[in-house]
Design a protein around this motif. Structure first.
Motif, PDB file in Angstrom:
ATOM      1  N   PRO A 198      -5.137  36.448  -4.649  1.00  0.00           N
ATOM      2  CA  PRO A 198      -5.908  37.588  -4.786  1.00  0.00           C
ATOM      3  C   PRO A 198      -7.721  36.812  -4.876  1.00  0.00           C
ATOM      4  O   PRO A 198      -8.317  37.658  -4.602  1.00  0.00           O
ATOM      5  N   GLY A 199      -7.335  35.472  -4.475  1.00  0.00           N
ATOM      6  CA  GLY A 199      -8.560  35.160  -3.907  1.00  0.00           C
ATOM      7  C   GLY A 199      -9.261  35.403  -2.415  1.00  0.00           C
ATOM      8  O   GLY A 199     -10.010  35.703  -2.432  1.00  0.00           O
ATOM      9  N   HIS A 200      -8.070  35.052  -1.437  1.00  0.00           N
ATOM     10  CA  HIS A 200      -8.496  36.955  -0.648  1.00  0.00           C
ATOM     11  C   HIS A 200      -8.803  37.708  -0.712  1.00  0.00           C
ATOM     12  O   HIS A 200      -9.389  37.673   0.084  1.00  0.00           O
ATOM     13  N   GLU A 201      -7.759  38.543  -1.459  1.00  0.00           N
ATOM     14  CA  GLU A 201      -7.667  39.741  -1.734  1.00  0.00           C
ATOM     15  C   GLU A 201     -10.203  40.346  -1.997  1.00  0.00           C
ATOM     16  O   GLU A 201     -10.320  41.349  -1.838  1.00  0.00           O
ATOM     17  N   ARG A 202      -9.889  39.093  -2.710  1.00  0.00           N
ATOM     18  CA  ARG A 202     -11.685  39.129  -3.027  1.00  0.00           C
ATOM     19  C   ARG A 202     -12.533  39.389  -1.811  1.00  0.00           C
ATOM     20  O   ARG A 202     -13.286  39.403  -1.703  1.00  0.00           O
ATOM     21  N   VAL A 203     -11.582  38.247  -1.247  1.00  0.00           N
ATOM     22  CA  VAL A 203     -12.833  38.129  -0.344  1.00  0.00           C
ATOM     23  C   VAL A 203     -12.470  39.222   0.896  1.00  0.00           C
ATOM     24  O   VAL A 203     -13.983  39.748   0.990  1.00  0.00           O
ATOM     25  N   VAL A 205     -12.128  42.297  -0.308  1.00  0.00           N
ATOM     26  CA  VAL A 205     -12.429  43.562  -1.084  1.00  0.00           C
ATOM     27  C   VAL A 205     -14.157  43.125  -0.582  1.00  0.00           C
ATOM     28  O   VAL A 205     -14.637  44.715  -0.447  1.00  0.00           O
ATOM     29  N   ALA A 206     -14.860  42.918  -0.464  1.00  0.00           N
ATOM     30  CA  ALA A 206     -16.438  41.739  -1.227  1.00  0.00           C
ATOM     31  C   ALA A 206     -16.820  42.666   0.647  1.00  0.00           C
ATOM     32  O   ALA A 206     -17.345  43.035   1.150  1.00  0.00           O
ATOM     33  N   HIS A 211     -20.753  43.290   0.432  1.00  0.00           N
ATOM     34  CA  HIS A 211     -20.881  42.308  -0.455  1.00  0.00           C
ATOM     35  C   HIS A 211     -21.838  41.560  -0.003  1.00  0.00           C
ATOM     36  O   HIS A 211     -20.464  40.578   0.131  1.00  0.00           O
ATOM     37  N   LYS A 214     -20.503  38.128  -3.243  1.00  0.00           N
ATOM     38  CA  LYS A 214     -19.512  38.538  -3.156  1.00  0.00           C
ATOM     39  C   LYS A 214     -19.433  37.865  -2.393  1.00  0.00           C
ATOM     40  O   LYS A 214     -17.266  37.002  -2.884  1.00  0.00           O
ATOM     41  N   ALA A 218     -16.407  34.384  -3.585  1.00  0.00           N
ATOM     42  CA  ALA A 218     -15.318  34.960  -3.359  1.00  0.00           C
ATOM     43  C   ALA A 218     -14.745  33.876  -2.362  1.00  0.00           C
ATOM     44  O   ALA A 218     -13.495  32.858  -2.096  1.00  0.00           O
ATOM     45  N   GLU A 221     -14.625  29.944  -2.852  1.00  0.00           N
ATOM     46  CA  GLU A 221     -13.769  29.852  -4.470  1.00  0.00           C
ATOM     47  C   GLU A 221     -12.081  29.391  -3.660  1.00  0.00           C
ATOM     48  O   GLU A 221     -11.282  28.307  -3.951  1.00  0.00           O
TER      49      GLU A 221
END
Length: 238
Positions: A198-203, A205-206, A211, A214, A218, A221
């Motif tokens: 999920p952390g890699h996915e947040r990167v 997506v941002a 963004h 963000k 991300a 983290e």
């Protein structure tokens, strides 16, 4: 008469590898002289020209210096080209030392969040697609540590490439030599690997949404988790 399958002109690589590894691993301390040419010829089974060429290569990497009065001596660590591919390999392989694991983890915290921020500012459609493809590979390999390591390295490289900065990408390409070795040390838990997705996915997506703050947060983290993993490994093993 049989010919040597490895001409002396090419055997300087043997000299570079043998002496370079010994220097970086601490077998030859800074300020000490390396063995004289005749000794190296005998120890390594190469010709004089190979020894001389090997010494020149190591001097170019900042490891050796030839002085008329003292011969060829090992230079202090601060003179070494620490991002040289060979120097990194000798330092981190076959198994990195605790201090080197910490240094690399700290470098990632200092470098990668900024790279993700720039990637979010600069990434074009092609770069975003490559990040998404790398993310998909992470999910696809989460159950198998070896492919997961390669997918993780590819994801982070895709982020650096998206920043469209040749210096950043060069630095990543160099430190990935060390990262591959460190991943072998602590990226072994399938459950933990899945927790990082999920952390890699947040990167991703941002960056896709441009963004930059963000993306930076991300990635911070992600690399802070990696640093905590590294510290835990050091505490358990040393």
């Amino acid at each position: 008469m049989a010919t040597d399958p490895q001409p002396d002109a090419a055997r300087h690589v043997q000299v570079v590898q043998a002496l370079g590894a010994q220097i970086v691993e601490g077998g030859l301390a800074p300020g000490t002289s390396i063995p004289i040419e005749e000794e190296l010829v005998g120890e390594l089974g190469v010709g004089r020209s190979a020894v001389r060429e090997g010494v020149k290569v190591l001097a170019g990497k900042g490891l050796l210096e030839t002085r008329r009065s003292a011969g060829t001596i090992v230079r202090p660590r601060e003179s070494w080209n620490l991002l040289d591919a060979d120097v990194l390999s000798w330092r981190f392989m076959p198994e990195p030392r605790p201090g080197d694991i910490r240094v690399l983890a700290d470098l990632r915290v200092a470098l990668e969040p900024g790279a993700a921020r720039v990637a979010a500012e600069r990434a074009d459609a092609v770069a975003v697609r490559r990040i998404d493809e790398a993310l998909a590979a992470l999910y696809a390999t989460a159950d198998d540590p070896e492919p997961f390591i390669e997918a993780d390295l590819a994801f982070h490289k895709a982020v650096f490439a998206a920043a469209d900065n040749d210096l950043l990408l060069y630095v990543y390409d160099m430190i990935s030599i060390a990262l591959r070795s460190v991943r072998q040390v602590h990226t072994r838990s399938v459950a933990h690997n899945k927790e990082t997705l999920p952390g890699h996915e947040r990167v991703a997506v941002a960056i896709r949404r441009h963004h930059h703050r963000k993306a930076e947060e991300a990635m911070r983290e992600v690399v802070e988790v990696a640093r905590a993993d590294a510290e835990q490994h050091v505490r358990l093993c040393c």
